[in-house]
Design a protein around this motif. Structure first.
Motif, PDB file in Angstrom:
ATOM      1  N   THR A   1       0.847  -1.181   0.000  1.00 60.50           N
ATOM      2  CA  THR A   1       0.000   0.000   0.000  1.00 60.50           C
ATOM      3  C   THR A   1       0.888   1.238   0.000  1.00 60.50           C
ATOM      4  OG1 THR A   1      -1.925   1.041   1.049  1.00 60.50           O
ATOM      5  CG2 THR A   1      -0.208   0.232   2.531  1.00 60.50           C
ATOM      6  N   CYS A   2       0.267   2.402   0.079  1.00 57.94           N
ATOM      7  CA  CYS A   2       1.012   3.654   0.178  1.00 57.94           C
ATOM      8  C   CYS A   2       0.519   4.399   1.408  1.00 57.94           C
ATOM      9  CB  CYS A   2       0.806   4.488  -1.087  1.00 57.94           C
ATOM     10  SG  CYS A   2      -0.918   4.796  -1.473  1.00 57.94           S
ATOM     11  N   ASP A   3       1.142   5.499   1.725  1.00 56.31           N
ATOM     12  CA  ASP A   3       0.726   6.270   2.891  1.00 56.31           C
ATOM     13  C   ASP A   3      -0.479   7.157   2.558  1.00 56.31           C
ATOM     14  OD1 ASP A   3       2.383   7.732   1.215  1.00 56.31           O
ATOM     15  OD2 ASP A   3       3.313   8.885   2.822  1.00 56.31           O
ATOM     16  N   LEU A   4      -1.062   7.744   3.594  1.00 61.79           N
ATOM     17  CA  LEU A   4      -2.254   8.595   3.434  1.00 61.79           C
ATOM     18  C   LEU A   4      -1.849  10.024   3.779  1.00 61.79           C
ATOM     19  CD1 LEU A   4      -5.289   9.104   3.053  1.00 61.79           C
ATOM     20  CD2 LEU A   4      -5.651   8.329   5.394  1.00 61.79           C
ATOM     21  N   THR A   5      -1.914  10.883   2.763  1.00 63.26           N
ATOM     22  CA  THR A   5      -1.361  12.237   2.914  1.00 63.26           C
ATOM     23  C   THR A   5      -2.412  13.298   2.574  1.00 63.26           C
ATOM     24  OG1 THR A   5      -0.710  12.449   0.605  1.00 63.26           O
ATOM     25  CG2 THR A   5       0.840  11.311   2.077  1.00 63.26           C
ATOM     26  N   HIS A   6      -2.031  14.530   2.787  1.00 62.91           N
ATOM     27  CA  HIS A   6      -2.887  15.642   2.354  1.00 62.91           C
ATOM     28  C   HIS A   6      -3.197  15.547   0.861  1.00 62.91           C
ATOM     29  CE1 HIS A   6      -3.079  17.934   6.036  1.00 62.91           C
ATOM     30  NE2 HIS A   6      -1.785  17.736   6.218  1.00 62.91           N
ATOM     31  N   GLY A   7      -2.272  14.987   0.081  1.00 59.56           N
ATOM     32  CA  GLY A   7      -2.501  14.865  -1.357  1.00 59.56           C
ATOM     33  C   GLY A   7      -3.755  14.069  -1.679  1.00 59.56           C
ATOM     34  N   TYR A   8      -4.002  12.973  -0.928  1.00 57.41           N
ATOM     35  CA  TYR A   8      -5.208  12.169  -1.176  1.00 57.41           C
ATOM     36  C   TYR A   8      -6.467  13.007  -0.959  1.00 57.41           C
ATOM     37  CZ  TYR A   8      -8.528   8.300  -1.051  1.00 57.41           C
ATOM     38  OH  TYR A   8      -9.593   7.472  -1.314  1.00 57.41           O
ATOM     39  N   ILE A   9      -6.456  13.782   0.110  1.00 58.63           N
ATOM     40  CA  ILE A   9      -7.632  14.630   0.403  1.00 58.63           C
ATOM     41  C   ILE A   9      -7.822  15.654  -0.722  1.00 58.63           C
ATOM     42  CG2 ILE A   9      -8.701  16.172   2.083  1.00 58.63           C
ATOM     43  CD1 ILE A   9      -8.196  13.401   3.252  1.00 58.63           C
TER      44      ILE A   9
END
Lengths: 407, 407
Positions: A391-399
């Protein structure tokens, strides 16, 4: 278009596959200045296998593929980008049938030899007139490159994703090329949005299906970006029978093992590329689970970790918060005994026997977490079951990407 | 401390509960200038019931509560904030036993009459010396207010959360007060981190447990902030037998229905307050599912929607992207038929019979989504099963709070 993922890798050199020709065209499904319709033609004798989403609300394209895949032969593949055509009722079904009929008439085959995929927003019927005009343009177009095809099937992807490999079968070298798109709405129970693998090998469709299922179980079904499963997920494998070896019909046949290994390898590389283009991703995360009561239990626990927003945000913050791993193991619902659980980050054991290791030094873990490739290891201490998921991390970019995608 | 949630509600006026006295103290579990240990004392004759996390890796506090709850009586509750003591092996167990022994010696009761909870970072043993000093200070402290107790059990909470209600039982008015903490790591299979309900009613512990299970099933087990289930989730209900009515022993007893209704109401209000303090929340979202094959199936589908990052980010962006609802229904794994599915936002039907409604006008939906209270309605068209679940949106605030929580 978002910025290119920091985890992007260069587009590889890809060989041609005998019996496969690619074209792209502008169907103008959206108001954009790019090709959005891909047409891949196959010579006669091409076999096909596929796996599709387990969603209970699949697109009509997925239903079409499920209906024609048992026939085992293919002459064309059409991929529409910018509109998934999902949840559009009978108008959506009519659009898929019109596409298959138009291509069949254009190249002289049965509509059931035409595989169709669409990707993009859900709920808007695919306009048949645009699809037909796009197909006509693609039929008349000069050959396109693998790069053009890969770019044309993409939507929110930030870089084009493909891989190739080869195997020796019956004394001949067979070649495999795979292209894939996908960045968000990526979760197991199939996973990825759209992936296509092309080979000049000769493989009976039943065996090709069995091999693809095997490869899928260790690759696309072991990745997750956000735990959300697309209505349109499809992976198709096409074998054109041009390599000159005796067709493979059984996994016992000479060379079948080598082909399975090559197919599994290319599926894994394609799956990893999707994770590397995960929406907002800044870290590529491998979660290796061992000591579970079964492989399936290990996979469920691995995905519980890989889908946990708290684990993914901790890694985005380069925070060695291993307690969140404990939490994610505990919530998975699978057999686990707290006091046998061991956890590592990279090569550093952080917890074992149900508590932090004696004299735990966070420095090497902190250094590992500053890198782009993160490894989490979990040993349940219960049995022989193991699985690895990515998987990948969850960042401000996803939002940022998803709070205003459709507009 | 984060900014106060935009969904916060004022702290209510709360009545005293006869037989309950509250104290707070500074155990200094972290380097902070605030009270972090809450001690609640109960008069003799108080009954207790509780529900705890379904995590397979629970904290020793949860194991302690599970062990003593069947005895059904309580004389004290200790809540530690700033350290969850979870995943700390035998040292964690020793800390809980030391706390119970210290309180028992201080007030003259059995250690098994002392309920204990802890909340905060996972993996660090609770320091026994700090706990004992804190308990001694609390035993000597003047009575504290409900507000002080509620603030003292909080960690990442941005506002104190409590509720009260009353019921008529056996001709007497009984009063209920509940306090709760929780903001992240909130998911079903219990839900919330720590909640406590106090009443002067007289209720046999077996009936109190049954009533709490019933209330929990419609409240705490129907909320989610991030799909992550805490190792420490605990809800306890204490009944002091001071209201002067004949004790309730059976759900058939006069007044039991009224008490059940009041208990269910206060649990639901407390659960909603936790969602309103969801990490980074800007919208309060109600997901009402009907037409499922069973209530449990409806709840699973509702939680699939409520836990979907793509649904939650769309609502954060005030984007009427109802295709993501279709996606979340499809991935839930429960019986669903695409062509019977209907979806509404607020009062506006957006899709039915497997496609967008004829002449769908997005304007009223866009207006609804600009508000703070969002309603999503899903009708599966299959049966009589129904459930309502609650969640919040997924915003940059969640990422900011969790990418660097521990440091």
């Amino acid at each position: 278009m978002s910025d290119i993922s920091p985890l992007a890798t260069p587009f590889p050199d890809l060989p041609p596959i005998a019996g496969v020709s690619v074209a792209v065209a502008r169907a103008r499904y959206k108001a954009w200045d790019r090709c959005d319709l891909t047409l891949v033609r196959f010579d006669e004798g091409t076999t096909v296998a596929g796996v599709t989403t387990k969603s209970k609300c699949p697109s009509p394209e997925v239903e079409w593929c499920r209906a024609v895949l048992p026939l085992g032969s293919a002459r064309a593949l059409v991929v529409n980008a910018g509109n998934s055509n999902a949840f559009t009722g009978s108008r959506g079904r009519a659009a898929v049938e019109a596409i298959a009929a138009r291509v069949a008439a254009g190249i002289g085959c049965l509509p059931s030899d035409v595989l169709v995929s669409s990707t993009g927003v859900i709920g808007v019927p695919l306009p048949i007139d645009k699809a037909e005009a796009g197909i006509d343009a693609a039929l008349a177009a000069p050959p396109a490159s693998w790069l053009q095809a890969t770019e044309t099937i993409g939507t929110t992807d930030t870089f084009p994703k493909a891989a190739s490999t080869s195997a020796i079968v019956g004394g001949r070298t067979v070649t495999l090329v795979g292209i894939i798109k996908g960045s968000g709405m990526i979760a197991p129970d199939m996973a990825t949005m759209l992936g296509y693998i092309f080979t000049d090998a000769a493989i009976e469709p039943g065996l090709l299906q069995r091999m693809l299922d095997e490869a899928n179980g260790q690759s696309f079904s072991c990745i997750t970006v956000d735990g959300d499963t697309s209505t349109s997920d499809t992976v198709l494998a096409f074998a054109t029978n041009k390599a000159g070896h005796a067709p493979l019909a059984s996994i016992e046949d000479d060379g079948a093992d080598a082909f399975q290994a090559a197919l599994s390898e290319i599926c894994l590389r394609l799956a990893h590329l999707v994770v590397r283009d995960g929406e907002g991703a800044s870290k590529f995360i491998e979660v290796a689970v061992e000591g579970a009561v079964s492989d399936e239990s290990a996979r469920t626990i691995g995905l519980s970790i890989a889908n946990s927003p708290l684990v993914k945000t901790a890694i985005a913050g380069e925070d060695a918060n291993w307690g969140r791993i404990v939490m994610a193991v505990g919530k998975a619902g699978e057999p686990a005994e707290r006091d046998r659980l061991a956890i590592r980050f990279g090569a550093t054991q952080v917890a074992s026997g149900g508590l932090a290791v004696e004299g735990y030094d966070e420095a090497p873990v902190a250094a590992h977490l500053k890198g782009q490739d993160i490894e989490i290891g979990v040993d349940l201490g219960l049995g022989e079951g193991r699985a690895t998921v990515w998987t990948c991390d969850l960042t401000h970019g996803y939002i940022s990407i998803n709070a205003d995608y459709r507009s």
